[in-house]
Scaffold this motif. Structure first.
Motif, PDB file in Angstrom:
ATOM      1  N   ARG A  39      63.264   6.585 -25.441  1.00 32.49           N
ATOM      2  CA  ARG A  39      63.320   6.332 -26.981  1.00 32.49           C
ATOM      3  C   ARG A  39      62.149   6.084 -27.704  1.00 32.49           C
ATOM      4  O   ARG A  39      62.278   6.219 -29.166  1.00 32.49           O
ATOM      5  CB  ARG A  39      64.312   5.202 -26.867  1.00 32.49           C
ATOM      6  CG  ARG A  39      65.856   5.414 -26.263  1.00 32.49           C
ATOM      7  CD  ARG A  39      66.796   4.483 -26.423  1.00 32.49           C
ATOM      8  NE  ARG A  39      66.846   4.251 -27.864  1.00 32.49           N
ATOM      9  CZ  ARG A  39      66.274   3.289 -28.874  1.00 32.49           C
ATOM     10  NH1 ARG A  39      65.651   2.474 -28.498  1.00 32.49           N
ATOM     11  NH2 ARG A  39      66.843   3.293 -30.006  1.00 32.49           N
ATOM     12  N   SER A  63      69.463  -0.056 -27.034  1.00 36.10           N
ATOM     13  CA  SER A  63      69.990   0.744 -28.474  1.00 36.10           C
ATOM     14  C   SER A  63      69.566  -0.365 -29.283  1.00 36.10           C
ATOM     15  O   SER A  63      69.440  -1.446 -29.315  1.00 36.10           O
ATOM     16  CB  SER A  63      71.424   0.818 -28.066  1.00 36.10           C
ATOM     17  OG  SER A  63      72.030  -0.363 -28.333  1.00 36.10           O
ATOM     18  N   GLY A  69      65.374  -2.368 -29.111  1.00 39.53           N
ATOM     19  CA  GLY A  69      65.752  -1.073 -29.745  1.00 39.53           C
ATOM     20  C   GLY A  69      65.450  -1.016 -31.069  1.00 39.53           C
ATOM     21  O   GLY A  69      65.264   0.106 -31.778  1.00 39.53           O
ATOM     22  N   GLN A  96      72.610  10.239 -28.357  1.00 42.78           N
ATOM     23  CA  GLN A  96      73.458   9.730 -27.028  1.00 42.78           C
ATOM     24  C   GLN A  96      72.653   9.968 -25.881  1.00 42.78           C
ATOM     25  O   GLN A  96      71.995  11.016 -25.945  1.00 42.78           O
ATOM     26  CB  GLN A  96      74.882   9.967 -27.130  1.00 42.78           C
ATOM     27  CG  GLN A  96      75.527   9.702 -28.275  1.00 42.78           C
ATOM     28  CD  GLN A  96      77.050  10.039 -28.639  1.00 42.78           C
ATOM     29  OE1 GLN A  96      77.442  10.438 -27.121  1.00 42.78           O
ATOM     30  NE2 GLN A  96      77.516  10.036 -29.626  1.00 42.78           N
ATOM     31  N   GLU A 118      69.228   6.802 -36.604  1.00 46.68           N
ATOM     32  CA  GLU A 118      70.243   6.130 -35.485  1.00 46.68           C
ATOM     33  C   GLU A 118      71.248   5.196 -36.600  1.00 46.68           C
ATOM     34  O   GLU A 118      72.150   4.986 -36.238  1.00 46.68           O
ATOM     35  CB  GLU A 118      69.364   4.950 -35.022  1.00 46.68           C
ATOM     36  CG  GLU A 118      68.207   5.719 -34.113  1.00 46.68           C
ATOM     37  CD  GLU A 118      69.151   6.060 -32.692  1.00 46.68           C
ATOM     38  OE1 GLU A 118      70.215   5.747 -32.708  1.00 46.68           O
ATOM     39  OE2 GLU A 118      68.278   6.563 -31.951  1.00 46.68           O
ATOM     40  N   VAL A 136      75.177   5.717 -31.336  1.00 49.02           N
ATOM     41  CA  VAL A 136      75.612   4.767 -30.731  1.00 49.02           C
ATOM     42  C   VAL A 136      75.876   3.713 -31.677  1.00 49.02           C
ATOM     43  O   VAL A 136      76.747   2.892 -31.948  1.00 49.02           O
ATOM     44  CB  VAL A 136      74.930   4.423 -29.502  1.00 49.02           C
ATOM     45  CG1 VAL A 136      75.562   2.995 -28.906  1.00 49.02           C
ATOM     46  CG2 VAL A 136      75.098   5.393 -28.255  1.00 49.02           C
ATOM     47  N   ASP A 137      74.765   3.219 -32.393  1.00 52.50           N
ATOM     48  CA  ASP A 137      74.594   1.956 -33.217  1.00 52.50           C
ATOM     49  C   ASP A 137      74.466   2.380 -34.748  1.00 52.50           C
ATOM     50  O   ASP A 137      73.833   1.582 -35.568  1.00 52.50           O
ATOM     51  CB  ASP A 137      73.505   1.057 -32.999  1.00 52.50           C
ATOM     52  CG  ASP A 137      73.900   0.064 -31.716  1.00 52.50           C
ATOM     53  OD1 ASP A 137      74.968  -0.140 -31.619  1.00 52.50           O
ATOM     54  OD2 ASP A 137      72.829  -0.210 -31.087  1.00 52.50           O
TER      55      ASP A 137
END
Length: 566
Positions: free
Chosen positions: A210, A259, A265, A330, A476, A483-484
């Motif tokens: 990431r 995340s 994250g 993802q 993101e 995901v978020d």
């Protein structure tokens, strides 16, 4: 003689600046008022320490930052590396609060190695409301201290789930601090829950994939292992955060995927290296404070020695996120890539519970062991998106625009009404949680359908280039399938509800007219009846299908109001 007097003076100052933790019995943590008063004392006595009030929290109290700079230069935009220390996000886990007070004192008094190429910035207490909610029982699984704060903040939010959605004032003020100091390294101090084992210190190193590129590889293969080795030389054994709850870690475990809802994250989105020290809940409080302190010392030393390299890698990392490139939205564990680590555990097993009589897990500390176990440190992307050149956000989406501006996202308002060819999303499907999570019934397994069309935008709508420092933050939050994403955190739920409907007895005649005038629509309608027996038997469903394929169906329903320009 002057040399002796100098060090005697330093020793005397240090003695007069003992923290509440040091003055206690080793099992006592500072109160909030004692903590802030202590930093104010450091600020008053040392020019190398600067204390600043920042934005408000949900408690009504402001956040503070305390900064150390050996040359008294507190310019965060200088060539120095910046290390940001966050404490008390969960105030029931106060190890970092007490350890950082001693750390900043020892830096100011030159009793430890002083960084020359770095500025150290500490948030003394992030969750002030939680720390003011002082008690002795909310951490039932934890061995000390005698009293501590509560996990939830003043509005009962878990702040380590709030970094993207920013429901709390704490989060918004943190983002102001983060964007102000622009750290190269971020440490968020915690205490673990979960399995039992021999280690006092575990750590989440933010997921290297990431982080991305050479920066991620550097952190995984060079920086983090070196710091862990330095701790080992101080007789502090360490292991990756044991990502196991309610079971034994003997069969191995995976690296925690942080995340953007989590602290590291979020910071990763701006290419900051990040770690979450997780001391073990069952070890004595004084030992947990010590290892937290030593981890911060070794991290500061490493960053200071490698400041130029770290800053260069951080800047170069932006080259991995250019328009036209693929970006992972993802992830899942890559089970084909496994490493083996030495793990110092306790023999675990199951025996009848004295409470329920049913099987219960236990660990036998009389049977320690060291053995190799699998550790899954790599993930693979399961969904990717092509990075656009621009996003366009209508000015009507002001809550989103405010959050982007808070995070220093550069955007340009359109000077006049303009028609632009864009990629457009329709929300195709999603699931919604049955139970609330941090104030939301969030969405997941979101999918979109895509089309290219010309859309008329108004003067004042915002063009946002992806060629900027916050490109990962944009991807993101604005890509619904992330995901978020803001979509998954319910920021766009109004598009999920139709605002206009039809009365069947009126629309019957209009539906027939639509089919009679549009041979293509009628053919599609008849084909659907042939292929779907339930649809063929449901008159209401047939009317609804015709309505949704007609000009009368509102364009806003399921239309995602953020657009992409290739």
């Amino acid at each position: 003689m002057k040399y002796i007097l100098f060090f005697f003076s330093i020793f005397t100052v240090a003695q007069n600046l003992k923290t509440p933790f040091e003055l206690g019995n080793g099992n006592q943590s500072t109160t909030y008022s004692e903590c802030i008063s202590y930093y104010e004392k450091l600020d008053n006595q040392f020019e190398t320490i600067q204390m600043q009030k920042m934005g408000l929290t949900d408690s009504g109290e402001p956040l503070h930052i305390a900064s150390f700079s050996s040359d008294k230069n507190f310019d965060f935009n200088s060539n120095k590396a910046v290390i940001l220390l966050n404490n008390g996000i969960h105030p029931g886990e106060p190890d970092g609060i007490d350890a950082t007070m001693m750390l900043m004192r020892d830096l100011a008094t030159n009793t430890i190695k002083v960084p020359k190429n770095s500025i150290i910035v500490a948030i003394p207490v992030y969750n002030i409301g939680g720390m003011l909610n002082r008690n002795s029982h909310s951490r039932a699984n934890q061995n000390g201290p005698e009293a501590y704060g509560f996990r939830g903040n003043a509005r009962n939010y878990d702040l380590n789930r709030d970094f993207i959605k920013s429901d709390s004032k704490n989060s918004r003020s943190f983002q102001e601090i983060f964007q102000l100091v622009n750290p190269d390294m971020f440490i968020d101090n915690h205490v673990s829950n979960g399995a039992d084992y021999q280690y006092t210190f575990t750590c989440i190193a933010t997921q290297h994939q990431r982080l991305g590129g050479k920066l991620g590889e550097f952190y995984k293969n060079e920086m983090h292992p070196t710091i862990m080795q330095k701790l080992k030389l101080k007789n502090i054994e360490s292991v990756p955060y044991v990502n196991i709850h309610g079971d034994m870690p003997d069969n191995g475990f995976a690296q925690f995927m942080d995340s953007p809802r989590y602290a590291t994250g979020y910071t990763t989105l701006f290419n900051a290296l990040g770690s979450v020290p997780e001391t073990h809940m069952l070890k004595p409080f004084k030992d947990r404070v010590r290892v937290t302190y030593e981890y911060m010392v070794e991290t500061i030393n490493y960053v200071d020695q490698n400041a130029t390299k770290i800053k260069a890698l951080k800047n170069q990392n932006l080259d991995n996120y250019k328009a036209g490139m693929q970006y992972p939205l993802q992830w899942e564990i890559d089970s084909t890539k496994v490493s083996y680590i030495d793990f110092m555990g306790y023999q675990g097993g199951y025996k009848p519970s004295d409470v329920s009589g049913k099987e219960r897990l236990y660990y036998d500390k009389k049977q320690p062991f060291t053995k190799k176990i699998p550790f899954y440190n790599d993930y693979k992307a399961t969904k990717e998106v092509t990075i656009p050149s621009f996003y366009i956000i209508p000015q009507s989406q002001w809550p989103i625009i405010e959050l982007l501006q808070l995070n220093k996202i550069e955007m340009q308002p359109l000077a006049q009404d303009t028609e632009i060819e864009v990629e457009s999303y329709k929300i195709a499907s999603f699931e919604t949680t049955k139970y609330p999570y941090e104030g939301h019934y969030g969405h997941y397994i979101t999918t979109v359908s895509k089309s290219t069309e010309k859309v008329k935008f108004r003067k004042g709508d915002f063009m946002i280039s992806t060629n900027q420092k916050g490109v990962k933050y944009l991807l993101e939050t604005l890509e619904p399938e992330a995901v978020d994403s803001y979509f998954n955190w319910n920021f766009f739920d109004t598009i999920l509800q139709q605002k206009e409907y039809f009365s069947a007895y009126v629309f019957e005649d209009l539906a027939k007219e639509l089919l009679d005038k549009n041979a293509k629509l009628k053919a599609e309608f008849e084909a659907k009846k042939q292929s779907d027996s339930k649809f063929a038997e449901n008159g209401a469903a047939q009317l609804d299908w015709i309505y949704k394929h007609s000009p009368y169906y509102e364009k806003a329903h399921l239309q995602y109001p953020v657009y992409r320009v290739k």
